[in-house]
Design a protein around this motif. Structure first.
Motif, PDB file in Angstrom:
ATOM      1  N   ASP A  68      -5.572   3.259   7.066  1.00 58.96           N
ATOM      2  CA  ASP A  68      -4.280   3.587   5.540  1.00 58.96           C
ATOM      3  C   ASP A  68      -5.143   2.581   4.651  1.00 58.96           C
ATOM      4  OD1 ASP A  68      -1.664   3.168   3.974  1.00 58.96           O
ATOM      5  OD2 ASP A  68      -1.541   5.248   5.287  1.00 58.96           O
ATOM      6  N   ILE A  69      -4.878   2.724   2.898  1.00 56.29           N
ATOM      7  CA  ILE A  69      -4.409   2.329   1.871  1.00 56.29           C
ATOM      8  C   ILE A  69      -3.343   2.522   1.114  1.00 56.29           C
ATOM      9  CG2 ILE A  69      -7.240   1.803   1.729  1.00 56.29           C
ATOM     10  CD1 ILE A  69      -7.109   3.814  -0.527  1.00 56.29           C
ATOM     11  N   ASP A  70      -1.729   2.446   1.800  1.00 55.21           N
ATOM     12  CA  ASP A  70      -0.739   2.997   0.452  1.00 55.21           C
ATOM     13  C   ASP A  70      -0.772   1.849   0.509  1.00 55.21           C
ATOM     14  OD1 ASP A  70       0.811   4.065  -0.567  1.00 55.21           O
ATOM     15  OD2 ASP A  70       2.253   3.725   0.651  1.00 55.21           O
ATOM     16  N   ASP A  71      -1.062   0.484   1.214  1.00 59.90           N
ATOM     17  CA  ASP A  71      -0.621  -0.750   0.696  1.00 59.90           C
ATOM     18  C   ASP A  71      -1.527  -1.997   1.042  1.00 59.90           C
ATOM     19  OD1 ASP A  71       0.819  -3.051  -0.188  1.00 59.90           O
ATOM     20  OD2 ASP A  71       2.571  -2.844   1.332  1.00 59.90           O
ATOM     21  N   LEU A  72      -1.375  -2.938   1.422  1.00 54.29           N
ATOM     22  CA  LEU A  72      -2.696  -3.123   2.661  1.00 54.29           C
ATOM     23  C   LEU A  72      -3.707  -2.251   3.195  1.00 54.29           C
ATOM     24  CD1 LEU A  72      -1.100  -6.900   2.821  1.00 54.29           C
ATOM     25  CD2 LEU A  72      -3.098  -6.470   1.267  1.00 54.29           C
ATOM     26  N   PRO A  73      -4.773  -2.155   3.523  1.00 54.14           N
ATOM     27  CA  PRO A  73      -6.085  -1.808   4.171  1.00 54.14           C
ATOM     28  C   PRO A  73      -5.043  -2.360   5.926  1.00 54.14           C
ATOM     29  CG  PRO A  73      -6.741  -2.405   2.582  1.00 54.14           C
ATOM     30  CD  PRO A  73      -5.357  -3.561   2.392  1.00 54.14           C
ATOM     31  N   TYR A  74      -4.811  -0.822   6.400  1.00 57.42           N
ATOM     32  CA  TYR A  74      -4.511  -0.809   7.683  1.00 57.42           C
ATOM     33  C   TYR A  74      -5.266   0.436   8.690  1.00 57.42           C
ATOM     34  CZ  TYR A  74      -0.262   1.114  11.620  1.00 57.42           C
ATOM     35  OH  TYR A  74      -0.499   1.421  12.665  1.00 57.42           O
TER      36      TYR A  74
END
Length: 214
Positions: A146-152
């Motif tokens: 996920d790249i919505d905030d920091l990469p996860y």
């Protein structure tokens, strides 16, 4: 464990659904005409690193090899040769950009050094099969990025079997969070195996949490 909810038996249910009605989601490429692989071809296939195919993949390829070629696993549906991208390169390929955020997934390779194979689903998030350690059923985890905030990165499915069953809507799963299946009565034990094997833990990791792993 209900064996009909895992591995090749679960893929049989997916095949019945897709064969009769197609994929119920626009995320999945159309499957116009299945391209099955002969048993002898499947028997000689190996994952990167020489490991045997998981039961779910063997069963799916006996039904069709073209869909995974469209997804990006290999070029020749008749003689598959699996890709060898790591997490960073796979993220770049899936997101289709060379931005800073996607480039940061390469730093996760210190924890997740094995080959990854892209899957469909999501927008800011993507799914991939991670060919690290198999669980007790011989299946490899499906991770979410996920790249919505920091990469996860986290374990989202315990294997290709459950991922495809969810994509085909032959099972009803609760995805309040990416890692909800960790508490699932049927899939929780496998999810916990992968959480430990990958080092991602039950909740996954954001980029900044890699610092304490050093």
């Amino acid at each position: 464990m209900n064996e009909n909810m895992h591995g090749a038996a679960l893929i049989d249910r997916v095949i019945d659904r897709v064969g009769q009605q197609g994929w119920p989601t626009a995320d999945a490429p159309d499957l116009c005409e299945p391209v099955p692989l002969a048993p002898e071809v499947i028997d000689r296939l190996r994952l990167p690193g020489g490991r045997a195919l998981p039961p779910s993949l063997r069963r799916w390829l006996a039904y069709d090899s073209s869909w995974l070629a469209e997804v990006g696993w290999y070029e020749d549906a008749g003689e598959p040769v699996f890709g060898d991208r790591g997490l960073g390169a796979t993220a770049e390929w899936m997101y289709g950009c060379g931005g800073v955020m996607t480039g940061m997934f390469a730093d996760f390779e210190k924890l997740l050094p094995a080959v990854c194979l892209p899957l469909v689903g999501g927008s800011d998030s993507r799914r991939l099969l991670y060919l690290g350690e198999p669980d007790s059923t011989g299946e490899y985890p499906v991770l979410v990025t996920d790249i919505d905030d920091l990469p996860y990165v986290a374990v989202m499915y315990p294997g290709l079997d459950v991922y495809l069953a969810d994509l085909a809507e032959v099972i009803d799963l609760d995805h309040d969070t990416y890692t909800s299946l960790a508490d699932h009565p049927e899939y929780g034990p496998r999810m916990r195996e992968h959480a430990e094997n990958t080092g991602l833990g039950p909740d996954g990791l954001e980029f900044h949490e890699l610092d304490w792993l050093d």
